[in-house]
Design an enzyme around this catalytic site. Structure first.
Site, PDB file in Angstrom:
ATOM      1  N   ASP A  11       1.046  -1.322   0.043  1.00  0.00           N
ATOM      2  CA  ASP A  11       0.039   0.037  -0.057  1.00  0.00           C
ATOM      3  C   ASP A  11       0.826   1.339  -0.070  1.00  0.00           C
ATOM      4  OD1 ASP A  11      -1.893   1.584   0.198  1.00  0.00           O
ATOM      5  OD2 ASP A  11      -2.788   1.182   2.031  1.00  0.00           O
ATOM      6  N   ASP A 105      -2.801   2.520  -5.903  1.00  0.00           N
ATOM      7  CA  ASP A 105      -1.806   2.768  -4.880  1.00  0.00           C
ATOM      8  C   ASP A 105      -1.796   1.669  -4.182  1.00  0.00           C
ATOM      9  OD1 ASP A 105      -4.509   3.002  -3.624  1.00  0.00           O
ATOM     10  OD2 ASP A 105      -3.896   4.488  -2.562  1.00  0.00           O
ATOM     11  N   GLU A 106      -2.406   0.424  -4.311  1.00  0.00           N
ATOM     12  CA  GLU A 106      -2.183  -1.059  -3.538  1.00  0.00           C
ATOM     13  C   GLU A 106      -2.505  -2.276  -4.520  1.00  0.00           C
ATOM     14  OE1 GLU A 106      -5.379  -1.506  -0.362  1.00  0.00           O
ATOM     15  OE2 GLU A 106      -6.397  -0.165  -1.427  1.00  0.00           O
TER      16      GLU A 106
END
Length: 364
Positions: A11, A105-106
């Site tokens: 993350d 983003d993850e």
């Protein structure tokens, strides 16, 4: 016992805001809020300096401005964010091809067998974080665990720029004291429902009979029963096709954009109910419009924190109207609201039985 999975959840830390701070030295160390400034705009991301003031993703920008008067508002630049995300994805692929992106983003990575020959998933996660720092000048937090559910919790445990590992023999000791709100997918509404029946911690869930949980929460009760025992059969699915839930309404008479608020609110409530019934969390909010001339337009946003209430979904959907620039004279015949990029998927076996899950103690 079936082969023990080794899962890493990566993350990126305050991703959009971190990209802005990386690319503009004047923003470093300052409270940065990624959002269009305006009464109906919502926060896409906030730097950790801004979060100290209570600023959070998906809150109205006007609220963020009130909480943090010194905040520096920066309009989102998704071209740069996608470029940074591609850089991280390239790093992931050096280690495994089993990558399940959740958003820019993850992502989940299955490193049960990694391509670099590193001996443990912990070493893989450490190496990925080092490569992200050195090559992208960004930081990422990572969680390592035997399944996706636990890896997701672990990645948030030492944020920002942290690494946390849950070994198989540590699962129950780690899980049971946690508040139920730490379970991914349990939002404030579900947490309130749980507290109403005496469930405050994972230990409380663990002590309840499956039939009682199903009575209170329907099919989601089965999922909660498994999660309280650290069981998650969901595999890492590469190249998953995104699913969505949406609702739309065609007006009897064409109306201007400014008059669509009531319909958007109603549709958001309908979509939220449908998404909660399916016990799935969605990352992306979509607004669809069709003009009087039958031209379709869509606007979407993937906040760093998904909406956890119907009000948050409604606020985001209404804010997406600000990105329609056809003038006040343009009339519309249809509006729609949708959720997509769901986090939970179909299950497949991980352990042969629950006793095997409890007794496994290999190092990850």
């Amino acid at each position: 016992m079936a082969t023990q999975r080794k899962i890493v959840h990566v993350d990126m830390d305050a991703f959009y805001a971190s990209v802005e701070q990386r690319d503009d030295p004047h923003l470093r160390g300052k409270p940065v809020v990624v959002a269009w400034k305006g009464n109906r705009s919502v926060v896409c991301a906030a730097s950790y300096e801004a979060r100290k003031f209570g600023v959070r993703s998906a809150m109205p920008a006007i609220t963020a401005e009130r909480l943090c008067p010194e905040a520096i508002f920066v309009p989102p630049d998704f071209v740069r964010y996608k470029d940074a995300s591609r850089g991280a994805r390239e790093i992931f692929h050096r280690h495994t091809d089993l990558i399940e992106p959740l958003s820019l983003d993850e992502a989940y990575l299955d490193v049960t067998e990694n391509k670099t020959g590193l001996p443990t998933a912990t070493r893989v996660a450490k190496t990925i974080r080092e490569q992200i720092r050195e090559e992208l000048n960004l930081t990422a937090s990572a969680g390592v665990a035997p399944n996706k559910f636990l890896a997701k919790i672990a990645s948030d445990w030492r944020k920002p720029d942290g690494l946390f590992v849950i070994q198989p023999h540590e699962i129950q000791g780690f899980l049971l004291p946690l508040p139920v709100g730490r379970i991914p997918g349990v939002g404030r509404v579900t947490e309130s429902r749980m507290k109403a029946v005496g469930i405050a911690t994972v230990r409380d869930l663990y002590r309840m009979e499956l039939s009682d949980l199903e009575g209170h929460f329907g099919s989601y009760g089965t999922r909660l029963y498994q999660l309280a025992r650290g069981i998650d059969h969901n595999p890492v699915v590469a190249n998953r096709v995104s699913k969505s839930i949406s609702a739309e309404d065609t007006f009897q008479l064409d109306i201007p954009l400014a008059e669509t608020e009531q319909q958007i609110r109603r549709l958001a409530e309908k979509v939220w109910r449908a998404s909660r019934d399916n016990a799935r969390g969605a990352k992306t909010v979509v607004l669809k419009l069709k003009t009087k001339q039958f031209n379709s337009l869509t606007r979407s946003v993937t906040p760093s924190v998904p909406p956890s209430t119907c009000d948050e979904l409604t606020t985001i959907a209404l804010a997406l109207r600000e990105r329609i620039e056809l003038g006040p004279q343009q009339l519309f015949r249809l509006v729609g609201v949708g959720l997509s990029n769901f986090q939970l998927d179909a299950e497949s076996p991980l352990f042969e039985d629950e006793s095997a899950a409890a007794s496994a103690e290999p190092s990850i």
